[in-house]
Design a protein around this motif. Sequence first.
Motif, short mmCIF file in Angstrom:
data_model
loop_
_atom_site.label_atom_id
_atom_site.label_comp_id
_atom_site.label_asym_id
_atom_site.label_seq_id
_atom_site.Cartn_x
_atom_site.Cartn_y
_atom_site.Cartn_z
N MET A 1 0.94 -1.28 0.06
CA MET A 1 0.01 -0.05 0.06
C MET A 1 0.89 1.06 0.03
O MET A 1 1.77 1.34 0.79
CB MET A 1 -0.91 -0.04 1.04
CG MET A 1 -1.53 1.38 1.64
SD MET A 1 -2.88 1.57 0.62
CE MET A 1 -3.10 3.17 0.74
N ILE A 5 -3.05 6.42 -1.88
CA ILE A 5 -4.51 6.15 -1.60
C ILE A 5 -4.83 6.96 -0.44
O ILE A 5 -5.78 7.76 -0.72
CB ILE A 5 -4.51 4.68 -1.28
CG1 ILE A 5 -4.32 3.79 -2.23
CG2 ILE A 5 -6.21 4.59 -0.71
CD1 ILE A 5 -5.37 4.02 -3.53
N ALA A 37 -7.91 -2.89 -6.43
CA ALA A 37 -8.92 -2.32 -5.34
C ALA A 37 -8.63 -0.98 -5.28
O ALA A 37 -9.60 -0.04 -5.07
CB ALA A 37 -8.60 -3.19 -3.91
N ALA A 38 -7.23 -0.39 -5.36
CA ALA A 38 -6.82 1.07 -5.42
C ALA A 38 -7.50 2.06 -6.56
O ALA A 38 -8.13 2.74 -6.34
CB ALA A 38 -5.40 1.14 -5.25
N GLU A 40 -10.24 0.85 -8.15
CA GLU A 40 -11.75 1.08 -7.85
C GLU A 40 -12.06 2.35 -6.87
O GLU A 40 -13.00 3.00 -7.00
CB GLU A 40 -12.13 -0.41 -7.46
CG GLU A 40 -13.70 -0.48 -7.06
CD GLU A 40 -14.19 -1.66 -6.55
OE1 GLU A 40 -15.51 -1.68 -6.13
OE2 GLU A 40 -13.53 -2.52 -6.56
N LEU A 41 -11.37 2.10 -5.83
CA LEU A 41 -11.51 3.16 -4.80
C LEU A 41 -11.25 4.65 -5.23
O LEU A 41 -12.07 5.48 -5.08
CB LEU A 41 -10.54 2.93 -3.58
CG LEU A 41 -10.75 4.40 -2.41
CD1 LEU A 41 -12.26 4.07 -1.78
CD2 LEU A 41 -9.45 4.11 -1.23
N ALA A 94 -16.92 2.58 1.99
CA ALA A 94 -15.80 2.08 0.78
C ALA A 94 -14.40 2.41 1.09
O ALA A 94 -13.74 1.63 0.98
CB ALA A 94 -16.30 2.58 -0.58
N PHE A 95 -14.17 3.45 1.71
CA PHE A 95 -12.88 4.12 2.16
C PHE A 95 -12.59 3.10 3.23
O PHE A 95 -11.38 2.68 3.20
CB PHE A 95 -12.92 5.61 2.42
CG PHE A 95 -11.62 5.79 2.78
CD1 PHE A 95 -10.47 6.01 1.80
CD2 PHE A 95 -11.43 6.27 3.94
CE1 PHE A 95 -9.09 6.70 2.31
CE2 PHE A 95 -9.89 6.56 4.38
CZ PHE A 95 -8.94 6.73 3.73
N THR A 97 -13.53 0.24 4.22
CA THR A 97 -13.24 -1.19 3.94
C THR A 97 -12.01 -1.40 2.90
O THR A 97 -11.32 -2.40 3.59
CB THR A 97 -14.57 -1.76 3.05
OG1 THR A 97 -15.48 -1.49 3.93
CG2 THR A 97 -14.09 -3.19 2.53
N PHE A 98 -11.70 -0.42 2.27
CA PHE A 98 -10.33 -0.49 1.69
C PHE A 98 -9.17 -0.39 2.46
O PHE A 98 -8.33 -1.22 2.33
CB PHE A 98 -10.39 0.56 0.36
CG PHE A 98 -8.95 0.53 -0.16
CD1 PHE A 98 -8.76 -0.18 -1.23
CD2 PHE A 98 -8.18 1.48 0.11
CE1 PHE A 98 -7.49 -0.19 -1.91
CE2 PHE A 98 -6.64 1.64 -0.32
CZ PHE A 98 -6.56 0.50 -1.45
N GLU A 102 -6.13 -3.09 3.56
CA GLU A 102 -4.61 -2.91 3.26
C GLU A 102 -4.14 -2.91 4.43
O GLU A 102 -2.73 -3.32 4.48
CB GLU A 102 -4.72 -1.43 2.58
CG GLU A 102 -5.12 -1.24 1.19
CD GLU A 102 -4.38 -1.91 0.21
OE1 GLU A 102 -2.94 -1.99 0.17
OE2 GLU A 102 -4.92 -2.51 -0.65
N LYS A 119 -7.31 6.48 8.05
CA LYS A 119 -8.67 6.15 7.79
C LYS A 119 -9.43 6.94 8.95
O LYS A 119 -10.69 7.42 8.47
CB LYS A 119 -8.92 4.73 8.19
CG LYS A 119 -10.36 4.13 8.25
CD LYS A 119 -10.20 2.77 8.68
CE LYS A 119 -11.85 2.34 8.87
NZ LYS A 119 -11.82 1.22 9.91
#
Length: 155
Positions: A1, A5, A37-38, A40-41, A94-95, A97-98, A102, A119
């Motif tokens: 990660m 992000i 996934a990144a 998508e976010l 969504a944030f 969860t991502f 990570e 987060k």
Amino acid sequence: MSLRIILAASAVLAFAAPALAQDAPAATAAAEAPSPAAIELEAKGEAFKARMDEMKVEIEAAVAGAGADQAKGMADVDAILARYQPDIDGFVVAFGTFIDAEAAAATDEAERAQLLAAKAGVETGLSTIPAQVRAAAQAALAAQAAPPAAPPAAE
């Protein structure tokens, strides 16, 4: 990660609050390729920003349309905020969860701590959007309802 992000989420946060509408600094590119996934976010972040831009336009129109009627203006603002609350909540989830995924995959404890701190900060910032918008709308409505200042007396 990568920090990419976190920077992207911070940029979304900076754009998200219509009361604070200002350009966010561009995220610097990381050396590593972003994960699916990144990507998508980031797409969800762009969609969220677009929704917040739409909300800003609606809020500004509601405030301008209310004129001196502060009660009507705030009722309209509250109705708009209620319609956009699911968008805010959905992006927070969504944030979160991502970042949780990570952080779980991180092998470095410092990186995990950094992710979880980011987060918490972003989620807190996003959750304050309605209150920020409401406060800005109240101030704008009060300003347009106030009588114009009398010109200074000539001497």
